[in-house]
Write a protein that holds these residues in place. Sequence first.
Motif, PDB file in Angstrom:
ATOM      1  N   HIS A  29       0.819  -1.214   0.000  1.00 43.68           N
ATOM      2  CA  HIS A  29       0.000   0.000   0.000  1.00 43.68           C
ATOM      3  C   HIS A  29       0.855   1.268   0.000  1.00 43.68           C
ATOM      4  CE1 HIS A  29      -3.369  -2.660   0.816  1.00 43.68           C
ATOM      5  NE2 HIS A  29      -4.164  -1.641   0.556  1.00 43.68           N
ATOM      6  N   VAL A  30       1.814   1.364   0.902  1.00 40.91           N
ATOM      7  CA  VAL A  30       2.498   2.661   1.052  1.00 40.91           C
ATOM      8  C   VAL A  30       3.512   2.922  -0.065  1.00 40.91           C
ATOM      9  CG1 VAL A  30       2.168   2.558   3.555  1.00 40.91           C
ATOM     10  CG2 VAL A  30       4.392   1.984   2.600  1.00 40.91           C
ATOM     11  N   LEU A  31       4.050   1.852  -0.674  1.00 36.02           N
ATOM     12  CA  LEU A  31       5.035   2.063  -1.750  1.00 36.02           C
ATOM     13  C   LEU A  31       4.382   2.192  -3.120  1.00 36.02           C
ATOM     14  CD1 LEU A  31       7.959  -0.370  -0.836  1.00 36.02           C
ATOM     15  CD2 LEU A  31       7.806   2.073  -0.424  1.00 36.02           C
ATOM     16  N   ASN A  32       3.240   1.581  -3.298  1.00 30.27           N
ATOM     17  CA  ASN A  32       2.632   1.551  -4.638  1.00 30.27           C
ATOM     18  C   ASN A  32       1.504   2.532  -4.841  1.00 30.27           C
ATOM     19  OD1 ASN A  32       4.216  -0.570  -5.499  1.00 30.27           O
ATOM     20  ND2 ASN A  32       2.812  -2.106  -4.696  1.00 30.27           N
ATOM     21  N   ARG A  33       0.930   2.998  -3.759  1.00 33.98           N
ATOM     22  CA  ARG A  33      -0.324   3.754  -3.885  1.00 33.98           C
ATOM     23  C   ARG A  33      -0.271   5.032  -3.064  1.00 33.98           C
ATOM     24  NH1 ARG A  33      -3.910  -1.714  -2.905  1.00 33.98           N
ATOM     25  NH2 ARG A  33      -2.395  -3.035  -3.952  1.00 33.98           N
ATOM     26  N   GLY A  34      -1.266   5.864  -3.251  1.00 34.93           N
ATOM     27  CA  GLY A  34      -1.340   7.111  -2.507  1.00 34.93           C
ATOM     28  C   GLY A  34      -1.062   8.309  -3.398  1.00 34.93           C
ATOM     29  N   LEU A  35      -1.317   9.479  -2.839  1.00 32.53           N
ATOM     30  CA  LEU A  35      -1.099  10.719  -3.587  1.00 32.53           C
ATOM     31  C   LEU A  35       0.380  10.878  -3.926  1.00 32.53           C
ATOM     32  CD1 LEU A  35      -3.238  13.273  -1.544  1.00 32.53           C
ATOM     33  CD2 LEU A  35      -3.594  12.674  -3.937  1.00 32.53           C
ATOM     34  N   VAL A  36       0.639  11.382  -5.108  1.00 34.25           N
ATOM     35  CA  VAL A  36       2.016  11.621  -5.531  1.00 34.25           C
ATOM     36  C   VAL A  36       2.145  13.067  -5.987  1.00 34.25           C
ATOM     37  CG1 VAL A  36       3.811  11.044  -7.211  1.00 34.25           C
ATOM     38  CG2 VAL A  36       2.373   9.247  -6.272  1.00 34.25           C
ATOM     39  N   ILE A  37       3.116  13.768  -5.417  1.00 36.02           N
ATOM     40  CA  ILE A  37       3.457  15.091  -5.934  1.00 36.02           C
ATOM     41  C   ILE A  37       4.574  14.856  -6.938  1.00 36.02           C
ATOM     42  CG2 ILE A  37       4.330  17.390  -5.362  1.00 36.02           C
ATOM     43  CD1 ILE A  37       3.240  17.001  -2.549  1.00 36.02           C
ATOM     44  N   GLU A  40       8.519  14.286  -6.458  1.00 35.91           N
ATOM     45  CA  GLU A  40       8.910  14.505  -5.072  1.00 35.91           C
ATOM     46  C   GLU A  40       8.908  13.242  -4.225  1.00 35.91           C
ATOM     47  OE1 GLU A  40      10.226  17.174  -4.578  1.00 35.91           O
ATOM     48  OE2 GLU A  40       9.444  18.367  -6.236  1.00 35.91           O
ATOM     49  N   ILE A  41       8.931  12.099  -4.883  1.00 39.59           N
ATOM     50  CA  ILE A  41       9.127  10.856  -4.135  1.00 39.59           C
ATOM     51  C   ILE A  41      10.624  10.593  -4.122  1.00 39.59           C
ATOM     52  CG2 ILE A  41       8.700   8.374  -4.070  1.00 39.59           C
ATOM     53  CD1 ILE A  41       6.162   9.825  -3.624  1.00 39.59           C
ATOM     54  N   THR A  42      11.220  10.636  -2.955  1.00 35.29           N
ATOM     55  CA  THR A  42      12.658  10.437  -2.862  1.00 35.29           C
ATOM     56  C   THR A  42      12.943   9.383  -1.804  1.00 35.29           C
ATOM     57  OG1 THR A  42      12.908  12.784  -3.334  1.00 35.29           O
ATOM     58  CG2 THR A  42      14.868  11.599  -2.643  1.00 35.29           C
ATOM     59  N   ILE A  43      13.340   8.224  -2.262  1.00 37.28           N
ATOM     60  CA  ILE A  43      13.632   7.151  -1.318  1.00 37.28           C
ATOM     61  C   ILE A  43      15.022   6.621  -1.587  1.00 37.28           C
ATOM     62  CG2 ILE A  43      11.194   6.504  -1.111  1.00 37.28           C
ATOM     63  CD1 ILE A  43      11.788   4.109  -2.921  1.00 37.28           C
ATOM     64  N   LEU A  55       6.651   6.736  -8.949  1.00 42.39           N
ATOM     65  CA  LEU A  55       7.143   5.511  -8.310  1.00 42.39           C
ATOM     66  C   LEU A  55       6.227   4.348  -8.658  1.00 42.39           C
ATOM     67  CD1 LEU A  55       9.188   4.335  -6.311  1.00 42.39           C
ATOM     68  CD2 LEU A  55       7.587   4.877  -4.499  1.00 42.39           C
TER      69      LEU A  55
ATOM     70  N   VAL B  47      14.494   9.181   1.790  1.00 40.43           N
ATOM     71  CA  VAL B  47      13.915   8.396   2.887  1.00 40.43           C
ATOM     72  C   VAL B  47      14.308   6.925   2.705  1.00 40.43           C
ATOM     73  CG1 VAL B  47      11.805   7.863   4.136  1.00 40.43           C
ATOM     74  CG2 VAL B  47      11.928   9.943   2.755  1.00 40.43           C
ATOM     75  N   PRO B  72      -4.104   9.514   1.830  1.00 43.06           N
ATOM     76  CA  PRO B  72      -2.704   9.252   2.147  1.00 43.06           C
ATOM     77  C   PRO B  72      -1.761   9.610   1.007  1.00 43.06           C
ATOM     78  CG  PRO B  72      -3.824   7.201   1.678  1.00 43.06           C
ATOM     79  CD  PRO B  72      -4.849   8.285   1.537  1.00 43.06           C
ATOM     80  N   GLY B  76       7.677   8.303   1.117  1.00 41.09           N
ATOM     81  CA  GLY B  76       8.845   8.979   0.547  1.00 41.09           C
ATOM     82  C   GLY B  76       8.566  10.351  -0.023  1.00 41.09           C
ATOM     83  N   TYR B 222      -5.697   4.309   0.079  1.00 39.56           N
ATOM     84  CA  TYR B 222      -4.474   4.470  -0.730  1.00 39.56           C
ATOM     85  C   TYR B 222      -4.767   4.280  -2.219  1.00 39.56           C
ATOM     86  CZ  TYR B 222      -1.388   4.195   3.401  1.00 39.56           C
ATOM     87  OH  TYR B 222      -0.752   4.444   4.583  1.00 39.56           O
TER      88      TYR B 222
END
Lengths: 77, 238
Positions: A29-37, A40-43, A55, B47, B72, B76, B222
């Motif tokens: 859930h947290v790596l594949n989904r959710g709002l994306v700016i 600005e995803i930096t891992i 991502l 992150v 959500p 990262g 999500y």
Amino acid sequence: MSFEQIIVSGGSGEQLEEAELSLLETLDHVLNRGLVIAGEITISVADIDLIFLGLNVMLSSVETAQEVLRKRQAQAE
Amino acid sequence: MKLYVYCLVEGGVGLPRDVQGVGGATVRLLSGETLSLLVSDFALDAVPVSRENVLQHAAVVQSVLASTTPLPFRFGTLVTEQQLRSYVDAKYEALKAKLEQVSGCVEMSVKIILDREWIEEPATNIGHEKPGTAFLSEKRRELLGGEARLEEAKRVAEWLEGQMREVVREIQISKNPTDKLILATAHLVERDRLKYYRTLINEARQQRPELHFLVSGPWAPYSFANIDLEFKTQFGVS
């Protein structure tokens, strides 16, 4: 992390609660989904910084989960 | 110093107590008039994807879910405060509409495995074919197997949708089934119908004992938080 419901069912309808499954589902859930700016995803993974414009990490969590369960069952037998 | 962003909530929502952010940071509320954001300070440039960080991100979002339905952000998300405010200003209408759409709901995740051999055509001439022919035959069998898998995935998706239709407000379905995972689907369910949802899922599991289910939730939505695709579609930008 706990969830109200983590169920793995097979033909016999057994129910298992597994911390591993919880983690795999959380990763999915947290790596594949959710709002994306955008941009600005930096891992960082294994000390290598990865910047993803979009991502798109796909974890086949169910197959991994089944592998975990198979190993556990083999150990129990 | 950048901000790590967890989720967006309606204005007026309180900060959850006793929850630590990624890296052990203090979580705070960046309040706006009608929308607020849960953030924490983050000193690094990236992150690390670690068990601890992933669980802390999820825990912050999950703690909000106890009282309201947040949108959500993906793990990262690191931005400056200015970038974040610009993003919310630019997407305000879409974010507000999406929050209303998921209001009062949670996400339930259902993954289905069918452990079956998907190569339908038996390999009768293995060992007797020329190398080039054998290669093409194998490719053909793979294609047939892939088509059969997709067809079965479609049938299972339609069947599950029919089973759950009356209790699910919205559905997201994965379009890329792997060999065993034939279906990954997310259901948007109203909170007060969760009990009935579970009843229907259990009935579905009993109807199809050959299918292996992995059901998890309730999650923050999500899978229903993507606003960009809808904007692109709405304004015709490819």
